[in-house]
Design a protein around this motif. Structure first.
Motif, PDB file in Angstrom:
ATOM      1  N   SER A  48       0.836  -1.199   0.000  1.00 40.29           N
ATOM      2  CA  SER A  48       0.000   0.000   0.000  1.00 40.29           C
ATOM      3  C   SER A  48       0.869   1.246   0.000  1.00 40.29           C
ATOM      4  CB  SER A  48      -0.928   0.010   1.213  1.00 40.29           C
ATOM      5  OG  SER A  48      -0.200   0.239   2.394  1.00 40.29           O
ATOM      6  N   LEU A  49       0.338   2.332  -0.574  1.00 37.62           N
ATOM      7  CA  LEU A  49       1.080   3.581  -0.605  1.00 37.62           C
ATOM      8  C   LEU A  49       1.330   4.114   0.794  1.00 37.62           C
ATOM      9  CD1 LEU A  49      -0.462   5.555  -3.610  1.00 37.62           C
ATOM     10  CD2 LEU A  49       1.793   4.516  -3.444  1.00 37.62           C
ATOM     11  N   SER A  50       0.354   3.921   1.696  1.00 40.34           N
ATOM     12  CA  SER A  50       0.521   4.435   3.056  1.00 40.34           C
ATOM     13  C   SER A  50       1.711   3.768   3.743  1.00 40.34           C
ATOM     14  CB  SER A  50      -0.757   4.212   3.873  1.00 40.34           C
ATOM     15  OG  SER A  50      -1.109   2.845   3.889  1.00 40.34           O
ATOM     16  N   THR A  51       1.886   2.452   3.520  1.00 36.92           N
ATOM     17  CA  THR A  51       3.022   1.744   4.113  1.00 36.92           C
ATOM     18  C   THR A  51       4.334   2.211   3.490  1.00 36.92           C
ATOM     19  OG1 THR A  51       1.648  -0.200   4.542  1.00 36.92           O
ATOM     20  CG2 THR A  51       4.030  -0.526   4.522  1.00 36.92           C
ATOM     21  N   LYS A  52       4.356   2.369   2.175  1.00 33.38           N
ATOM     22  CA  LYS A  52       5.562   2.841   1.497  1.00 33.38           C
ATOM     23  C   LYS A  52       5.945   4.245   1.961  1.00 33.38           C
ATOM     24  CE  LYS A  52       4.910   0.075  -2.715  1.00 33.38           C
ATOM     25  NZ  LYS A  52       4.645   0.115  -4.165  1.00 33.38           N
ATOM     26  N   ALA A  53       4.931   5.096   2.147  1.00 33.80           N
ATOM     27  CA  ALA A  53       5.209   6.454   2.608  1.00 33.80           C
ATOM     28  C   ALA A  53       5.791   6.452   4.018  1.00 33.80           C
ATOM     29  CB  ALA A  53       3.925   7.288   2.575  1.00 33.80           C
ATOM     30  N   ALA A  54       5.209   5.618   4.898  1.00 33.16           N
ATOM     31  CA  ALA A  54       5.707   5.536   6.275  1.00 33.16           C
ATOM     32  C   ALA A  54       7.159   5.077   6.304  1.00 33.16           C
ATOM     33  CB  ALA A  54       4.822   4.594   7.093  1.00 33.16           C
ATOM     34  N   LEU A  55       7.501   4.110   5.454  1.00 37.01           N
ATOM     35  CA  LEU A  55       8.873   3.622   5.385  1.00 37.01           C
ATOM     36  C   LEU A  55       9.817   4.697   4.848  1.00 37.01           C
ATOM     37  CD1 LEU A  55       8.264  -0.011   4.024  1.00 37.01           C
ATOM     38  CD2 LEU A  55       9.021   0.627   6.328  1.00 37.01           C
ATOM     39  N   ALA A  56       9.357   5.427   3.850  1.00 32.30           N
ATOM     40  CA  ALA A  56      10.179   6.489   3.267  1.00 32.30           C
ATOM     41  C   ALA A  56      10.429   7.607   4.277  1.00 32.30           C
ATOM     42  CB  ALA A  56       9.509   7.048   2.014  1.00 32.30           C
ATOM     43  N   HIS A  57       9.415   7.927   5.079  1.00 33.21           N
ATOM     44  CA  HIS A  57       9.546   9.023   6.055  1.00 33.21           C
ATOM     45  C   HIS A  57      10.409   8.643   7.245  1.00 33.21           C
ATOM     46  CE1 HIS A  57       5.434  10.763   4.549  1.00 33.21           C
ATOM     47  NE2 HIS A  57       6.439  11.031   3.727  1.00 33.21           N
ATOM     48  N   ARG A  58      10.566   7.337   7.461  1.00 31.21           N
ATOM     49  CA  ARG A  58      11.253   6.884   8.669  1.00 31.21           C
ATOM     50  C   ARG A  58      12.668   7.427   8.768  1.00 31.21           C
ATOM     51  NH1 ARG A  58      10.704   0.630   9.749  1.00 31.21           N
ATOM     52  NH2 ARG A  58       8.519   1.315   9.848  1.00 31.21           N
ATOM     53  N   ARG A  59      13.339   7.582   7.630  1.00 30.45           N
ATOM     54  CA  ARG A  59      14.743   8.010   7.690  1.00 30.45           C
ATOM     55  C   ARG A  59      14.893   9.486   8.080  1.00 30.45           C
ATOM     56  NH1 ARG A  59      17.685  10.144   3.144  1.00 30.45           N
ATOM     57  NH2 ARG A  59      16.342  10.832   1.434  1.00 30.45           N
ATOM     58  N   PHE A  60      13.800  10.238   7.985  1.00 33.99           N
ATOM     59  CA  PHE A  60      13.865  11.649   8.362  1.00 33.99           C
ATOM     60  C   PHE A  60      13.507  11.876   9.828  1.00 33.99           C
ATOM     61  CE2 PHE A  60      12.319  11.728   3.829  1.00 33.99           C
ATOM     62  CZ  PHE A  60      13.527  12.119   3.272  1.00 33.99           C
ATOM     63  N   VAL A  61      12.802  10.917  10.422  1.00 33.19           N
ATOM     64  CA  VAL A  61      12.203  11.139  11.742  1.00 33.19           C
ATOM     65  C   VAL A  61      13.278  11.333  12.808  1.00 33.19           C
ATOM     66  CG1 VAL A  61      10.827  10.089  13.578  1.00 33.19           C
ATOM     67  CG2 VAL A  61      10.078   9.921  11.200  1.00 33.19           C
ATOM     68  N   SER A  62      13.098  12.385  13.607  1.00 29.06           N
ATOM     69  CA  SER A  62      13.980  12.646  14.738  1.00 29.06           C
ATOM     70  C   SER A  62      13.288  12.214  16.028  1.00 29.06           C
ATOM     71  CB  SER A  62      14.313  14.140  14.813  1.00 29.06           C
ATOM     72  OG  SER A  62      14.921  14.467  16.054  1.00 29.06           O
ATOM     73  N   TYR A  63      14.052  11.629  16.918  1.00 19.57           N
ATOM     74  CA  TYR A  63      13.526  11.203  18.216  1.00 19.57           C
ATOM     75  C   TYR A  63      13.019  12.399  19.015  1.00 19.57           C
ATOM     76  CZ  TYR A  63      13.397   8.883  22.805  1.00 19.57           C
ATOM     77  OH  TYR A  63      12.998   8.369  24.017  1.00 19.57           O
ATOM     78  N   GLU A  64      13.537  13.597  18.712  1.00 16.33           N
ATOM     79  CA  GLU A  64      13.186  14.796  19.474  1.00 16.33           C
ATOM     80  C   GLU A  64      11.900  15.460  19.007  1.00 16.33           C
ATOM     81  OE1 GLU A  64      14.865  15.255  22.030  1.00 16.33           O
ATOM     82  OE2 GLU A  64      16.602  14.009  21.600  1.00 16.33           O
ATOM     83  N   GLY A  65      11.368  15.065  17.847  1.00 18.90           N
ATOM     84  CA  GLY A  65      10.073  15.618  17.469  1.00 18.90           C
ATOM     85  C   GLY A  65      10.009  16.224  16.085  1.00 18.90           C
ATOM     86  N   ASP A  66       8.996  17.084  15.873  1.00 14.14           N
ATOM     87  CA  ASP A  66       8.609  17.533  14.543  1.00 14.14           C
ATOM     88  C   ASP A  66       9.553  18.561  13.930  1.00 14.14           C
ATOM     89  OD1 ASP A  66       6.415  15.859  14.602  1.00 14.14           O
ATOM     90  OD2 ASP A  66       5.109  17.368  15.483  1.00 14.14           O
ATOM     91  N   LEU A  67       9.992  19.550  14.711  1.00 18.34           N
ATOM     92  CA  LEU A  67      10.861  20.567  14.126  1.00 18.34           C
ATOM     93  C   LEU A  67      12.208  19.997  13.677  1.00 18.34           C
ATOM     94  CD1 LEU A  67       8.641  22.460  15.184  1.00 18.34           C
ATOM     95  CD2 LEU A  67      10.430  24.100  15.763  1.00 18.34           C
ATOM     96  N   PRO A  68      12.870  19.174  14.478  1.00 18.71           N
ATOM     97  CA  PRO A  68      14.095  18.532  13.965  1.00 18.71           C
ATOM     98  C   PRO A  68      13.829  17.628  12.765  1.00 18.71           C
ATOM     99  CG  PRO A  68      14.011  18.381  16.352  1.00 18.71           C
ATOM    100  CD  PRO A  68      12.665  18.885  15.902  1.00 18.71           C
ATOM    101  N   THR A  69      12.657  16.992  12.725  1.00 19.05           N
ATOM    102  CA  THR A  69      12.311  16.155  11.576  1.00 19.05           C
ATOM    103  C   THR A  69      12.193  16.988  10.306  1.00 19.05           C
ATOM    104  OG1 THR A  69      11.157  14.539  12.955  1.00 19.05           O
ATOM    105  CG2 THR A  69      10.570  14.597  10.623  1.00 19.05           C
ATOM    106  N   LEU A  70      11.532  18.128  10.391  1.00 22.36           N
ATOM    107  CA  LEU A  70      11.413  19.026   9.233  1.00 22.36           C
ATOM    108  C   LEU A  70      12.788  19.505   8.790  1.00 22.36           C
ATOM    109  CD1 LEU A  70       8.296  21.177  10.261  1.00 22.36           C
ATOM    110  CD2 LEU A  70       8.398  19.362   8.543  1.00 22.36           C
TER     111      LEU A  70
END
Length: 816
Positions: A601-623
């Motif tokens: 599914s696209l939703s699963t592929k998107a979640a996997l793609a976003h995983r490498r950007f995610v910061s443990y500290e939250g949204d602003l570091p992720t952006l």
């Protein structure tokens, strides 16, 4: 089935009766169509003078047929005799395009010499309207855009010093008034679509009236009162008058244009204003209602659109929906049902059309436009960049039999979508409401007003007779409010107060508002600015406040950005604020053909793609991680470069890094919104210029290259804490979660519940936050937005340490 009752508006036109149809039966009831062959007009990058004159000649016949043409002489004479002219004209009368042209052609108002009072400014609530109307007027005048006629919107100024008619968004004229409160460039200001009562339009009324008084407008003794007042505002007004006399500025003329008959508010504001009423649309529009209330307006819109496509005569369809989410849901449903109708041969042909249009540089990824079964589906909402919005205005390819445009209320006013014959109105719009007492903002779907319903109906009568299908009963229409609640009564006024202070208004409470806001909202706004250090107790702007006023962002974001010099992370904070200013950076698709949640599914592929950007500290570091990765891995050439410079930069980028992807491919691969990222890039560029310029250049004199580096993110997080300390929250302990009777720790484990430190409101982390699923939930966070929908959510959430709050704001927080 959607049985409709008919109501005549103007001359009645034939309406085919609808057969019984429901969403589940749509795919079985399809009819075969002729094989589609697409042919596209060749784009000519530049028009010759003869071609422009030919187009001008063609449009002159249309201009003389518009209702407003009969009032040309009366409009010019009325404005010559009066300082203010109120024009009440219904949709389709031609007021937005013709009246500014009449004033310019009369040579009565523009001196056409020197640098003062040489132009006419026409304001529009939305950038898409400013751009499209300006282009149409330029065609009618036989000139290129940016010469005699131009537009000014954020990140795009096509005007020159010699431009006579300037279409600008309300916000652009407000920003201009901060440096030129006399509006000295303009001889006439036309306030278009004033019935919409947007926040910036309402503030413009006060700003324009101040400039008028300074340039000789008589408010019947009001200014004599100011002279004897002795207040700071009276002193400022006297100085403005002296400056106007020094420049020999003529009286500023104002035209207020409204599509509603409720003009008392405008008449009371501008005493003695002349009024002209112009008849409505050129073509009749038939209005039909549903016989029964519709529980699901998306499903109802789908059924109605399919009925129109299968049974009605030729003509394009415009469907009004509340927001982006509903638009994308309906676009997906339409594609699915149209796809089910096609034969294999037609499917192959439709694919050819898509490939051909993609080859022309058009984005047909299903988000902006797609062609299925000969139907071109376009979307139109404010978050789209200009080039994506323009797709809805382009002629459909010759192989398409119909265009269906899904739009928010962005398409209600001023814009002309050629070919629209059918309008489907769900009767809803999305609105933000701010509670001045609690400081909470809610985003809700509400009923539109009768004035909005009339505007939507008029979209079908611009170029031909049409039909408006209202997906609600006639009784429901009768129960609607006559007019929408002015935005100034339902939003946070902190940015308004800061802007007014930046323009020299000493006491915003006594400003000439078209509709005065509530004292609670003004009090809350001034308290916020005082807490941020922008205002002194005497209501004077501090040095910090003057810097904040120069930044065209929310005051909280301006404060956040200004903290970066102290924490040596200006480069990072510029990126973070720019990314916050661009909505929906992460593309999170729903199910699209594959089983939702499955590995394909696209939703699963998107979640996997976003995983490498995610910061443990939250949204602003992720952006921040997203933007940094884009800079390293993608090739993007801004459009402001010439075509030759673009090609050179592309060659150089490819030569330096063979592994890099072009911007569009990188965004598609990583499920990032290409449009939002470009907007963030543009915002960052604009903020960098303001921050980097010297004080003498009206800048802030900051070092925009100052960086804390990728390895030392603690400085960045401390800066986030210092900027957002008023928007902080602490996690509610486990024992309190269980005590509330939840019966489990699920809420705690999936992000927990928090209590805001200012206001003590219980809130949840929004599901789109990177901290939503974190286990254990962070103990202390700051956030950028507090939003009330079905629950109270915080968004833009970043983890901070509790002790940092004491360090950055000891006056608010103390050690326990």
């Amino acid at each position: 089935m959607l049985p409709f009752e008919e109501e005549d508006v103007g001359t009645k036109i034939p309406l085919k009766r609808h057969s019984t149809i429901n969403p589940s039966s749509i795919q079985q009831n399809g009819h075969k169509k002729k094989k589609i062959r697409a042919s596209f007009p060749v784009k000519n990058p530049s028009s010759t003078g003869s071609e422009m004159q030919k187009r001008k000649s063609e449009l002159s016949k249309i201009r003389t047929g518009l209702p407003v043409y009969q009032f040309k002489r009366k409009i010019n004479q009325s404005l010559q005799d009066n300082d203010v002219l109120l024009v009440v004209a219904e949709t389709g009368s031609g007021k937005s395009t013709q009246i500014p042209a009449y004033l310019d052609e009369s040579n009565l108002f523009c001196r056409n010499q020197g640098k003062f009072a040489r132009s006419i400014c026409v304001t529009q609530p939305r950038r898409v309207a400013a751009i499209t109307v300006a282009k149409r007027v330029a065609e009618e005048q036989g000139c290129t855009i940016g010469s005699a006629v131009g537009y000014k919107v954020r990140f795009d100024d096509s005007t020159q010093p010699t431009t006579r008619i300037i279409y600008a968004t309300d916000g652009m004229l407000l920003r201009e008034s901060m440096s030129d409160p006399l509006l000295s460039r303009y001889s006439v200001v036309v306030l278009d679509e004033s019935h919409e009562r947007s926040l910036q339009t309402d503030i413009l009324f006060g700003v324009v009236s101040r400039a008028m008084v300074a340039r000789g407008y008589d408010l019947k003794g009001a200014d004599e009162e100011d002279e004897d007042d002795g207040s700071m505002d009276a002193l400022i007004k006297r100085r403005m008058k002296e400056k106007a006399q020094q420049y020999s500025l003529p009286r500023l003329k104002v035209v207020v244009m409204s599509a509603t008959l409720d003009t008392e508010t405008f008449k009371n504001f501008f005493k003695g204003a002349a009024t002209i009423q112009i008849p409505g649309r050129v073509f009749p529009v038939q209005v039909v209602y549903t016989q029964e209330p519709q529980e699901d307006y998306i499903e109802s819109a789908l059924v109605t659109a399919m009925q129109i496509h299968q049974e009605a005569d030729d003509g394009d369809v415009l469907i009004f929906l509340p927001g982006q989410e509903e638009i994308e849901d309906l676009a997906s449903l339409l594609r699915r049902h149209l796809e089910a109708e096609k034969t294999l041969e037609e499917a192959l042909t439709s694919r050819d059309i898509v490939q051909m249009v993609q080859g022309m540089g058009t984005n047909l990824d299903g988000k902006v436009a797609s062609i299925v079964d000969g139907v071109m589906i376009c979307v139109l909402y404010a978050a789209l960049p200009p080039e994506a919005q323009m797709l809805a205005f382009q002629p459909k390819p010759a192989g398409c039999v119909r265009k269906i445009i899904l739009a928010t209320n962005i398409a209600e006013t001023s814009v002309t979508l050629d070919g629209i014959r059918y309008v489907v109105d769900c009767g809803k719009h999305k609105t933000r409401d701010y509670n001045g007492k609690t400081g909470m903002e809610s985003l809700t779907v509400k009923d539109i007003s009768k004035a909005q319903a009339a505007q939507r109906t008029g979209r079908a009568g611009r170029l031909s007779s049409g039909v408006c299908f209202r997906l609600y009963t006639e009784d429901a229409y009768d129960a609607l409010e006559e007019l929408s609640v002015p935005e100034i009564l339902r939003v946070n006024l902190a940015q308004v107060v800061l802007m007014l202070k930046g323009m020299g208004v000493h006491n915003p409470i006594k400003f000439d508002y078209l509709t005065p806001p509530s004292m609670d909202s003004l009090k809350k706004a001034t308290q916020l600015l005082y807490a941020l250090g922008a205002l002194e107790k005497s209501m004077e702007l501090t040095a910090h406040g003057k810097k904040m006023a120069k930044l065209p962002v929310d005051p909280v974001y301006a404060h956040l950005l200004l903290q970066s010099s102290k924490y040596e992370c200006t480069a990072e904070m510029l990126t973070a604020v720019a990314m916050l200013s661009a909505e929906n950076i992460m593309y999170r698709p729903g199910s699209n053909g594959a089983m939702e949640g499955g590995p394909d599914s696209l939703s699963t592929k998107a979640a996997l793609a976003h995983r490498r950007f995610v910061s443990y500290e939250g949204d602003l570091p992720t952006l921040l991680n997203v933007y940094r990765a884009w800079q390293r891995e993608a090739i993007y050439v801004p459009k402001r470069y010439s075509s030759k410079a673009q090609k050179k930069l592309q060659r150089d980028a490819q030569a330096d890094g063979q592994q890099k992807l072009f911007h569009g491919a990188w965004c598609q691969h990583n499920f990032i919104s290409a449009r939002a990222l470009i907007r963030a890039h543009d915002v960052r560029h604009q903020l960098s210029v303001i921050c980097g310029n010297t004080v003498g250049q009206r800048g802030l004199g900051m070092n925009v290259h100052q960086s804390c580096g990728e390895k030392d993110m603690e400085q960045f997080l401390k800066c986030v804490c210092a900027g957002l300390f008023l928007q902080s929250a602490s996690r509610i302990s486990k024992s309190k979660e269980v005590h509330k009777g939840s019966g489990s720790l699920e809420g705690f484990q999936r992000g927990g519940r928090f209590k805001t430190k200012v206001g003590n409101a219980e809130v949840n982390i929004h599901p789109t936050s990177t901290l939503f699923n974190r286990n254990p939930a962070p103990k202390c966070v700051v956030y950028t937005e507090l939003l009330v929908t079905k629950k109270t959510y915080i968004r833009g959430v970043t983890q901070v340490r509790e002790e940092w709050l004491v360090d950055v704001a000891p006056q608010f927080f103390s050690k326990v």
